[in-house]
Design a protein around this motif. Sequence first.
Motif: not given
Length: 279
Positions: A85-86, A124-125, A60-63, A116-118
Motif C-alpha cells: 500500500r502506498m 507502519a500502523q 511485511p510490516g516494513n515501511v 529508505t526502509l523503516s
Amino acid sequence: MTSNNWINLAQDDETGIETLQAHFEGHAYDPHWHDSYLVGVTEQGVQQFNCRRSRHHSTPGNVFLLEPGEIHDGDAPEDGGFTYRMLYLDPQWLERELGAVFEKAPANTCLTFASTLSTDPRLAQATAHAFAVMHRPELRIVRQNALNNLMQALTSNLQWRKQYSQDPRLPRVARLARDYLHDHMHHNIGIDDLANLTGVDRFRLNRAFKSSYGLAPHAYLVQLRLAKARRLLALGESCADVASALGFADQSHLGRWFVRAYGLTPAAYRKHCTNVPDR
C-alpha cells in the motif's frame, strides 16, 4: 506484467494525495521516479527494489520511504509476489502540514528521508491506517486525524538537507546536459545535441550522466516526460493530447513507457485520478 498482477488506485480531491494498493509477481516496473514523497508499507511477500545505489528488501510490516526524484525499480524475487500500500504525498502539501510540527524550517533546505526502509511498527500502523481512510469515502475529520498521526510518526524519519540549485559534486557536463533536458523535454533531442552543448563526445557524456543521475540521458528524458504526463493526465488531459504535447510518437508509444514505469496504462491512471469522463 503477469495475469496475477493488479493495481487499485484512487486520489483524494482535497489534498491531492494518491493512494495505491498493488500486487506484482516477477518484474514489477522499470527504474523511474516520482514528483511526490512516497510512503508505503509492504503487506505480503518480499518487495525488492534498487534505490540510493543499494538493493533493498521490504518484508511485511516494513515501511519504504522515497523522496521526489529518487530513482527506483521493483521486482518480486520470490514466488507469490508481493503486495503493498502506498501514499503519494505532494511536496508542498507535506511541507505545509509539517509546519505544525517544525515551527520554522532552516533556510535553504528541503525535507529528506533519513533512510529508505523503516521497521518502526508505529510508522507502519500509521501508514496503513492513513491509506485505509484515504482510499475509501470517509468523514473529513477522520481523514485529517489519520494524516496527523502519519505526520507525527514520520517526524523521526525526516531530516532537513541543504538545498543546492547546482550540486557542486556533480560533473559540469552532466549538470549542463540535465538542465538542457529539463528545458527542452518536449523536443526531439539527440545525444549529439547534448554532446555539442557540453563539448565532450557522446560516450564520455553518457558515462558522466549515468554516474551522476543513475540513468543514461535518453532514459532520463523519458522519465521527465512520464512525470509530466502523470500531472497532465491527473488534470483530465486526454492520453492522445498528452502523448502529442510531450513528444511521444503516438498514444501507444506513451502507453508502453507508462506501463513499464508505473505498472498501469495512462487511461487507467487518468480514470482514477480525475473526474473528467473519457471522450
